[in-house]
Design a protein around this motif. Structure first.
Motif, PDB file in Angstrom:
ATOM      1  N   ASP A 158      -3.498  -2.908  -3.352  1.00  0.00           N
ATOM      2  CA  ASP A 158      -2.146  -3.095  -3.872  1.00  0.00           C
ATOM      3  C   ASP A 158      -1.982  -4.515  -4.434  1.00  0.00           C
ATOM      4  OD1 ASP A 158       0.503  -2.925  -4.512  1.00  0.00           O
ATOM      5  OD2 ASP A 158       1.167  -2.216  -2.545  1.00  0.00           O
ATOM      6  N   GLY A 198       0.785  -1.223   0.000  1.00  0.00           N
ATOM      7  CA  GLY A 198       0.000   0.000   0.000  1.00  0.00           C
ATOM      8  C   GLY A 198       0.816   1.271   0.000  1.00  0.00           C
ATOM      9  N   SER A 240      -2.394   6.360  -2.682  1.00  0.00           N
ATOM     10  CA  SER A 240      -1.423   5.612  -1.885  1.00  0.00           C
ATOM     11  C   SER A 240      -0.588   6.559  -1.032  1.00  0.00           C
ATOM     12  CB  SER A 240      -0.495   4.814  -2.808  1.00  0.00           C
ATOM     13  OG  SER A 240       0.571   4.244  -2.078  1.00  0.00           O
TER      14      SER A 240
END
Length: 528
Positions: A275, A244, A253
């Protein structure tokens, strides 16, 4: 004379000078290339192949002896080079890899001269004998050197000598890959638990090297990390490569370290769910984010330093259509699409166009050091070192006056060029030195030209940073063709001056950059 075993080549060649022997070898190669090999039997072909390989391997010993003689006497300076490495890579155009093989081989099997004038024995005497016999080649010597280099210094010298004898004997019957296996067994025998290696051995083997870019502009990394560097990497990856974190494909992110103050755990958990990157990609993106953050800190501390920022040159046409290749000051080729991504949050600091600059590019004799604007303009024109065959990018270059400052050269853009530290000191007036100028006409107008002192041949430009400007082929007029980089201008005979070039430098009406934009991209770091 085919099949005549009574032919005594050594008797015929006895008494010939080295240059005459090389001429005989050259003539023999030409004759062999046209020899009727189809008339030989199958056994004859195999015998010829083995004999030719043996002769080729004996040539390795000759190359090493020639290397030693030129190195000991400093003959490379006669050709205008400061080191044997420069003579091999640039004068003979061997490249770094083959030059290294020549140097390593000569260091292992050559008999160099001591300060007392005495010839010392080869470092690897048994290996030298095997090469002289034509039993092993250059690749075998490289393996032996690599294995011997890995033997810890604390191992008894007698054991080291015994290892070299074993390796040379094994090389006579094995391929280089098979010899590597033998070397690994010897290393395991000498240090089975790995306890003899100390900090000195680890520091000696440590390296982190970027390979050249491939056709896809990707780069491999050759690394051998010390335990300390590995530990630092692991700690960094734990924070920056967490799922992430630092995901360039996810605009939401978080950036930075996973445990940074103020980061909402729920935001990180949601980003981790989205992710899909594998570990290798996450670590790549983490290293990219960390370096961008670190470079941003340095660029804000010293904003006038070009070496701590990403400096890119790109044509305005490619920039407008967001396609093509840009060049960075460190020598990296970058797709314009990536350049646009990098510059998304930045403002171009400087753009230089022919006849439309407004920057103080002419300082005359008032200042010896080039200004920041001049350095950017020179980067846009040269991209790297202007010396023939040099691959040093612009960040490793100094401002080179043409003519030299001590000879009255002004600090003006039409008298400056990029040159790495070594080549910046090439200029002189003695045999073996070089002279340089900014060319004022011809297809390379505005670029730096070099030639050895006393040679009347054409000025030589470095084509490595301008492959798009090479003009070769049958359809290009002779007067406009770029002199091929394969010509050994230093070691070849000098010819008449070329009318396309001029040593008289006149002040041009522009700086010969022509539709090239220079963008200084300041490092930026987007906080979470």
């Amino acid at each position: 004379m085919y099949g005549d075993d009574s032919f005594d080549a050594r008797g015929v060649l006895a008494g010939l000078a080295p240059a005459e022997l090389v001429a005989v070898i050259d003539a023999a190669e030409e004759s062999l290339a046209g020899a009727p090999l189809g008339a030989l039997s199958e056994d004859g072909l195999l015998d010829l192949l083995e004999s030719r390989e043996q002769a080729r391997r004996k040539g390795v010993a000759v190359d090493a002896a020639l290397f030693v003689e030129i190195s000991d006497r400093g003959v490379y300076r006669r050709a205008g080079y400061n080191t044997m490495h420069q003579l091999l890579t640039q004068g003979l155009r061997l490249g770094d890899c083959q030059s290294k093989r020549r140097r390593v081989t000569a260091a292992g099997i050559g008999s160099f001269t001591e300060l007392t004038g005495q010839r010392r024995d080869p470092v690897f005497p048994e290996t030298a004998r095997a090469v002289a016999d034509g039993a092993i080649g250059e690749a075998h010597v490289m393996v032996i050197e690599e294995v011997m280099d890995k033997i810890p210094w604390s191992v008894d010298p007698a054991e080291r000598d015994r290892a070299e004898v074993m390796l040379a004997a094994a090389a006579r019957t094995l391929s280089p890959s098979g010899l590597t296996m033998v070397g690994n067994r010897i290393l395991a025998h000498l240090d089975p638990d790995g306890t003899l290696a100390d900090d000195k051995d680890r520091r000696r083997q440590a390296k982190f090297r970027l390979s050249a870019q491939d056709r896809q502009l990707m780069s491999a990394v050759q690394a051998r990390m010390t335990p300390q560097l590995r530990a630092e990497f692991e700690v960094m990856f734990t924070q920056w490569a967490a799922p992430g974190m630092n995901n360039p494909d996810d605009p939401d992110s978080p950036h930075g370290a996973a445990d940074q103050p103020g980061l909402d755990p729920a935001v990180l958990a949601a980003a981790a769910e989205r992710d899909t990157r594998l570990l290798g990609r996450r670590q790549h993106d983490a290293l990219l984010a960390l370096l961008a953050w670190a470079n941003a800190q340095f660029s804000s501390v010293k904003p006038g330093n070009l070496r701590n920022q990403i400096v890119v040159t790109v044509t305005d046409e490619d920039l407008a259509r967001q396609a093509g290749i840009a060049w960075t000051a460190t020598g990296t080729r970058m797709p314009v699409s990536d350049l646009v991504k990098i510059a998304a949050d930045s403002v171009p600091h400087l753009a230089v166009f022919s006849k439309a600059t407004g920057q103080p590019l002419y300082l005359g004799r008032a200042h010896r050091l080039a200004s920041r604007a001049q350095r950017l303009a020179v980067f846009a024109r040269d991209r790297g070192c202007t010396a023939p065959g040099c691959t040093r990018p612009f960040t490793q270059c100094e401002m080179h006056h043409m003519p030299d400052w001590q000879d009255g050269g002004p600090t003006d853009i039409d008298h400056l060029g990029g040159a790495c530290g070594t080549h910046n000191r090439w200029n002189g007036k003695q045999p073996g030195d070089w002279e340089s100028t900014v060319l004022t006409d011809g297809p390379d107008k505005g670029r730096g030209g070099w030639r050895p002192v006393g040679r009347a041949g054409p000025w030589i430009v470095n084509p490595l940073f301008h492959p798009d400007k090479l003009r070769v082929g049958p359809d290009v007029p002779e007067a406009e063709r770029t002199p091929p980089p394969t010509v050994n201008h230093r070691l070849g005979a000098s010819g008449p001056p070329d009318s396309r070039w001029s040593s008289e430098v006149e002040t041009p009406t522009d700086i010969s950059i022509e539709t090239t934009a220079v963008h200084l991209i300041r490092g930026t770091y987007r906080a979470a």
